[in-house]
Design a protein around this motif. Sequence first.
Motif, PDB file in Angstrom:
ATOM      1  N   UNK A   1       2.209  -9.422   4.752  1.00  0.00           N
ATOM      2  CA  UNK A   1       2.314 -10.804   4.289  1.00  0.00           C
ATOM      3  C   UNK A   1       1.926 -11.712   5.436  1.00  0.00           C
ATOM      4  N   UNK A   2       0.835 -12.456   5.252  1.00  0.00           N
ATOM      5  CA  UNK A   2       0.336 -13.262   6.369  1.00  0.00           C
ATOM      6  C   UNK A   2      -0.135 -12.336   7.477  1.00  0.00           C
ATOM      7  N   UNK A   3       0.366 -12.589   8.676  1.00  0.00           N
ATOM      8  CA  UNK A   3       0.026 -11.748   9.822  1.00  0.00           C
ATOM      9  C   UNK A   3       1.034 -10.633  10.046  1.00  0.00           C
ATOM     10  N   UNK A   4       2.011 -10.544   9.205  1.00  0.00           N
ATOM     11  CA  UNK A   4       3.061  -9.541   9.394  1.00  0.00           C
ATOM     12  C   UNK A   4       2.737  -8.270   8.606  1.00  0.00           C
ATOM     13  N   UNK A   5       3.008  -7.114   9.215  1.00  0.00           N
ATOM     14  CA  UNK A   5       2.840  -5.811   8.565  1.00  0.00           C
ATOM     15  C   UNK A   5       4.074  -4.968   8.885  1.00  0.00           C
ATOM     16  N   UNK A   6       4.630  -4.377   7.876  1.00  0.00           N
ATOM     17  CA  UNK A   6       5.786  -3.497   8.067  1.00  0.00           C
ATOM     18  C   UNK A   6       5.556  -2.194   7.304  1.00  0.00           C
ATOM     19  N   UNK A   7       6.060  -1.079   7.889  1.00  0.00           N
ATOM     20  CA  UNK A   7       5.839   0.256   7.328  1.00  0.00           C
ATOM     21  C   UNK A   7       7.171   1.003   7.237  1.00  0.00           C
ATOM     22  N   UNK A   8       7.326   1.741   6.143  1.00  0.00           N
ATOM     23  CA  UNK A   8       8.508   2.599   5.979  1.00  0.00           C
ATOM     24  C   UNK A   8       8.048   3.955   5.425  1.00  0.00           C
ATOM     25  N   UNK A   9       8.668   5.053   5.922  1.00  0.00           N
ATOM     26  CA  UNK A   9       8.416   6.405   5.407  1.00  0.00           C
ATOM     27  C   UNK A   9       9.676   6.890   4.712  1.00  0.00           C
ATOM     28  N   UNK A  10       9.538   7.261   3.444  1.00  0.00           N
ATOM     29  CA  UNK A  10      10.712   7.634   2.649  1.00  0.00           C
ATOM     30  C   UNK A  10      10.342   8.749   1.674  1.00  0.00           C
ATOM     31  N   UNK A  11      11.364   9.502   1.261  1.00  0.00           N
ATOM     32  CA  UNK A  11      11.202  10.545   0.244  1.00  0.00           C
ATOM     33  C   UNK A  11      11.990  10.149  -0.992  1.00  0.00           C
ATOM     34  N   UNK A  12      11.424  10.486  -2.160  1.00  0.00           N
ATOM     35  CA  UNK A  12      12.030  10.080  -3.430  1.00  0.00           C
ATOM     36  C   UNK A  12      12.080  11.273  -4.386  1.00  0.00           C
ATOM     37  N   UNK A  13      13.204  11.404  -5.047  1.00  0.00           N
ATOM     38  CA  UNK A  13      13.353  12.386  -6.125  1.00  0.00           C
ATOM     39  C   UNK A  13      13.450  11.676  -7.466  1.00  0.00           C
TER      40      UNK A  13
ATOM     41  N   UNK B   1       5.100   3.663   2.887  1.00  0.00           N
ATOM     42  CA  UNK B   1       4.975   2.375   2.204  1.00  0.00           C
ATOM     43  C   UNK B   1       4.632   1.313   3.245  1.00  0.00           C
ATOM     44  N   UNK B   2       3.587   0.545   2.944  1.00  0.00           N
ATOM     45  CA  UNK B   2       3.140  -0.489   3.892  1.00  0.00           C
ATOM     46  C   UNK B   2       3.038  -1.820   3.164  1.00  0.00           C
ATOM     47  N   UNK B   3       3.775  -2.827   3.672  1.00  0.00           N
ATOM     48  CA  UNK B   3       3.748  -4.169   3.091  1.00  0.00           C
ATOM     49  C   UNK B   3       3.202  -5.149   4.128  1.00  0.00           C
TER      50      UNK B   3
ATOM     51  N   UNK C   1       0.847  -1.196   0.000  1.00  0.00           N
ATOM     52  CA  UNK C   1       0.000   0.000   0.000  1.00  0.00           C
ATOM     53  C   UNK C   1       0.884   1.249   0.000  1.00  0.00           C
ATOM     54  N   UNK C   2       0.486   2.258  -0.811  1.00  0.00           N
ATOM     55  CA  UNK C   2       1.227   3.507  -0.920  1.00  0.00           C
ATOM     56  C   UNK C   2       0.354   4.629  -0.360  1.00  0.00           C
ATOM     57  N   UNK C   3       0.885   5.365   0.653  1.00  0.00           N
ATOM     58  CA  UNK C   3       0.160   6.468   1.275  1.00  0.00           C
ATOM     59  C   UNK C   3       0.952   7.769   1.075  1.00  0.00           C
ATOM     60  N   UNK C   4       0.190   8.887   0.959  1.00  0.00           N
ATOM     61  CA  UNK C   4       0.796  10.226   1.004  1.00  0.00           C
ATOM     62  C   UNK C   4      -0.099  11.109   1.862  1.00  0.00           C
ATOM     63  N   UNK C   5       0.489  11.700   2.894  1.00  0.00           N
ATOM     64  CA  UNK C   5      -0.281  12.507   3.854  1.00  0.00           C
ATOM     65  C   UNK C   5      -1.458  11.701   4.411  1.00  0.00           C
ATOM     66  N   UNK C   6      -1.164  10.445   4.748  1.00  0.00           N
ATOM     67  CA  UNK C   6      -2.157   9.519   5.320  1.00  0.00           C
ATOM     68  C   UNK C   6      -3.314   9.210   4.379  1.00  0.00           C
ATOM     69  N   UNK C   7      -3.163   9.520   3.103  1.00  0.00           N
ATOM     70  CA  UNK C   7      -4.191   9.193   2.105  1.00  0.00           C
ATOM     71  C   UNK C   7      -3.698   8.025   1.257  1.00  0.00           C
ATOM     72  N   UNK C   8      -4.524   6.980   1.157  1.00  0.00           N
ATOM     73  CA  UNK C   8      -4.136   5.807   0.380  1.00  0.00           C
ATOM     74  C   UNK C   8      -4.175   6.151  -1.111  1.00  0.00           C
ATOM     75  N   UNK C   9      -3.041   5.965  -1.799  1.00  0.00           N
ATOM     76  CA  UNK C   9      -2.945   6.267  -3.220  1.00  0.00           C
ATOM     77  C   UNK C   9      -3.061   5.023  -4.087  1.00  0.00           C
ATOM     78  N   UNK C  10      -2.364   3.976  -3.732  1.00  0.00           N
ATOM     79  CA  UNK C  10      -2.331   2.774  -4.572  1.00  0.00           C
ATOM     80  C   UNK C  10      -2.256   1.520  -3.707  1.00  0.00           C
ATOM     81  N   UNK C  11      -2.802   0.406  -4.260  1.00  0.00           N
ATOM     82  CA  UNK C  11      -2.640  -0.933  -3.679  1.00  0.00           C
ATOM     83  C   UNK C  11      -2.163  -1.849  -4.793  1.00  0.00           C
ATOM     84  N   UNK C  12      -1.109  -2.573  -4.542  1.00  0.00           N
ATOM     85  CA  UNK C  12      -0.590  -3.490  -5.540  1.00  0.00           C
ATOM     86  C   UNK C  12      -0.059  -4.738  -4.827  1.00  0.00           C
TER      87      UNK C  12
END
Length: 354
Positions: free
Chosen positions: A293-305, A289-291, A259-270
């Motif tokens: 799998x099964x019962x596991x959930x991991x989140x990362x906040x990153x900036x991209x140019x 970015x939120x991934x 899942x892709x979020x920006x300003x806590x708004x969901x943009x895309x699911x893939x």
Amino acid sequence: MLLKGVSINLVILLLLSLAYEPPMPVGISGRVLINGIPAEGIEVHLKNLNTGEEKTAITQENGWYACAMSGANGHKIQGTVIYNGKEYKKTVIVDLDRTTQFLNFSIQYEETPPSGGGGEGGGTTSPPPRESSPPPPPSPSIHANFTYYPENPEVGEEVTFTDTSEGMITSRTWTIDGKTFDTETVRYTFTSPGNYTISLVVMDAEGNLDIHQKTIYVAPIPEQNKTENYTQPQPQKNITLFIEVKDKEGNPLRNARVEIYQNETLLQITYTNSTGIAEVNVPPGSYKLRASYGNQIKTKRMSFVNDGRVVFLFSPEQRETRHEQFNYLFLIPVLAIVVILIVVILRRRKPWWK
């Protein structure tokens, strides 16, 4: 009574507006003689005593000077020449029926003789004063004229003025928007809309002058052009993010949810493909970015140019648990079919007691 007083005031204002004559460019010229000899390089300071406008002209090799300044009928133009610390002043009343207003200066300067010089009292007799040359009559040998382009200029658009005068022109003076120029071609940009009177004064080697004036209208920038002149923000080019999901042993995890979020708004699911990678196209910026799998959930906040890669790692045990859950779910529809078949068979059999 009130209406009568208002009417009288309106009539007076109308008469005053009709009598008012706005200043317009006037050609000023003359000759400076020192002891009867044409003087070159002499500054002539000119001032309209009615409006306060000031100009400075410099005499040429033949002693003549020329310039243009604003004036109206009856205005008084004062010329001042400073020579060897002494001021010489002349004035002229503007008469717009004349093409050029003339201000001539004839300066008699006596040099101080060295001490002990001949003659009584050691002095010398100054040369007799010589009359200044009269202003030259208008000469058909030169004719001032100019063109300009574009014919309908707008604010901010460069206008080119070109001297097309006829005759042997030795000097010229432009007056454009209160500024003076002396080149054959002038490029000028007007910053405000309105009517502008352009003046060109030309002179030949004999001191003959001619002046030509044109009034041009500078239009304001149309509204559509104002919008076009602003720099339009360029659309941002998207970047590609490669999101890789695998276990801690390096094995790719297929069908992981991203899942892709920006300003806590969901943009895309893939979902990840067979190689454990999900591709998303987004504008440059900061994302969450939120991934899962099964019962596991991991989140990362990153900036991209630019394009980037993000890796999520999950435990292998969680992957096996997920497969077991999936198998149990698969058995539910099978068991339902078996129950239905048993019910149908039992209904068709005859009871033994009948």
